[in-house]
Design a protein around this motif. Structure first.
Motif, PDB file in Angstrom:
ATOM      1  N   GLY A  34      -5.882  13.439  10.363  1.00 11.53           N
ATOM      2  CA  GLY A  34      -6.594  12.772  11.449  1.00 11.53           C
ATOM      3  C   GLY A  34      -5.724  11.782  12.197  1.00 11.53           C
ATOM      4  N   GLU A  35      -6.152  11.495  13.418  1.00  8.85           N
ATOM      5  CA  GLU A  35      -5.477  10.500  14.243  1.00  8.85           C
ATOM      6  C   GLU A  35      -6.493   9.939  15.237  1.00  8.85           C
ATOM      7  N   VAL A  36      -6.188   8.764  15.762  1.00  6.79           N
ATOM      8  CA  VAL A  36      -7.047   8.121  16.753  1.00  6.79           C
ATOM      9  C   VAL A  36      -6.220   7.848  17.999  1.00  6.79           C
ATOM     10  N   VAL A  37      -6.794   8.195  19.151  1.00  6.27           N
ATOM     11  CA  VAL A  37      -6.139   8.002  20.442  1.00  6.27           C
ATOM     12  C   VAL A  37      -7.068   7.170  21.315  1.00  6.27           C
ATOM     13  N   ASP A  38      -6.504   6.209  22.027  1.00  8.52           N
ATOM     14  CA  ASP A  38      -7.228   5.417  23.016  1.00  8.52           C
ATOM     15  C   ASP A  38      -6.769   5.952  24.373  1.00  8.52           C
TER      16      ASP A  38
END
Length: 192
Positions: free
Chosen positions: A114-118
């Motif tokens: 998983g990863e989080v992008v803004d």
């Protein structure tokens, strides 16, 4: 790393070198990669020499060929990934052609899916991808500010602040900023 001119030029240079390394590792000529990606040889050559800053659409096509998400590709040009990523150290990439800015809040790391992008789209921005970087990629898109129209599997969803759209990417997608203000959203990406 910030998105100032010096930081952007440094990221573009490392990205250009990484794109050339990937093509070389596959043993492909520019013509081979052009045939696989649908991107012209001259554009690929200029991107590999850092003569142009690749657009989001171009990177998406190359990611599809190389079987990587955009965040994975961009993380490969960063320094050694850390467990804790301070806000000041989060990589920011801007595509001025599309009005798209992408901050890797939690960049991908070996062993994690998983990863989080803004992400931010400028007013009037219309960003389309003709294919997924990795088929079956799971995404959760949460609108933080503004309005966004997202087209997945030929169905358009209109989202406002607080709305969340969950989907798997199998084909093309489109992201359009609605209104006269930028739209900002968090994108949670989970590799299959």
């Amino acid at each position: 790393m910030g998105n100032d001119d010096m930081g952007t030029a440094d990221v573009d240079a490392r990205l250009a070198a990484r794109l050339a390394e990937l093509r070389s590792a596959h043993g492909w000529s520019l013509g081979d990669l052009a045939a696989r990606s649908g991107v012209s040889r001259s554009t690929l050559s200029r991107a590999e020499r850092a003569e142009i800053s690749p657009t989001a659409a171009l990177l998406n096509r190359l990611c599809a060929v190389y079987g990587r998400t955009m965040s994975q590709l961009l993380s490969e040009v960063e320094e050694t990934p850390a467990q804790l990523v301070r806000a000041a150290d989060q990589a920011v990439w801007t595509d001025p052609a599309s009005g798209f800015t992408r901050r890797s809040v939690s960049p991908p790391q070996a062993g994690l899916r998983g990863e989080v992008v803004d992400a931010t789209l400028a007013p009037g921005a219309d960003l389309g991808y003709d294919r997924p970087p990795v088929p079956g990629l799971e995404q959760h898109l949460w609108v933080l500010e503004g309005g966004l129209a997202v087209t997945v599997r030929e169905v358009t969803h209109t989202l406002a602040a607080g709305d969340c759209l969950r989907f798997r990417v199998w084909g093309g997608t489109r992201f359009r900023c609605l209104g006269e203000r930028p739209v900002r959203y968090a994108l949670l990406v989970v590799a299959p």
